[in-house]
Design a protein around this motif. Sequence first.
Motif: not given
Length: 247
Positions: A35, A118, A115, A26, A37, A33, A121-122, A30-31
């Motif tokens: 972030y 993600l 996804r 995970t 983390v 994209h 989260i956004r 996320l990294e």
Amino acid sequence: MQAAIALDLETRLLIVDDDPGIRELTAAFLEQHGYVVDTASGGAEMREAMAAHDYALVVLDLMMPGEDGLAILRSMDRESGPAVILHSVIGEDVDRIVGLEMGADDYVAKPANPRELLARIRSVLRRSGTASGERAADKLPERQFLRFAGWRLDPVARQLYDPENVIINLSDGEFRLLLALVERPRRVLTRDMLLDLSRGPMAEHFDRAIDVQMSRLRKKLARPGREELIRTIRNEGYMFVAEVAAK
């Protein structure tokens, strides 16, 4: 007076899960994209991390040995603390409802499509005033131009002016791609990141589509005798190399 745009608008997230495989996969996704983390295996590690850093959001597993996710959530400051997305197996409706009633911002069932996580989260970050890694206070005021190497980009009117003050026609996709690059200068952006930023996290991903659009954009930005503004980073993605300022 020109004010330089911050080069790093990344948001820090914390993944709390007793499964090391889920934590690392995970975090890695996320990294990719944009972030920053960190991970924790349980409540104790989570509190150590939160004492050292400010987090915009915590992805919290409900089912953990010892102190479970609900107990951890109960101990958190829901007024000034980070946003929380609960993460647990399908079918635990009671825990999900209790968690949301205790102040969690959202719930994602395991196994979660990365996804979807993600996108959730956004969505939560937008509601709490932080979107795609940018704090609300960092956003540029309306009608400010982004200036680079003699060029001028108007994010509101969606117009690009070349160094001779001539408007350069851009397609919608080209504009959104250029804006994603200009807002993150001198930083490597992968194809996945550019697709997310220019088309949204739920768009289908095709590396070739970004390459074709990037080629068209480069041709419109090219000027004889001037350095190329967009650099290809082999096996990684693209970087906008010019210095960018807002005015």
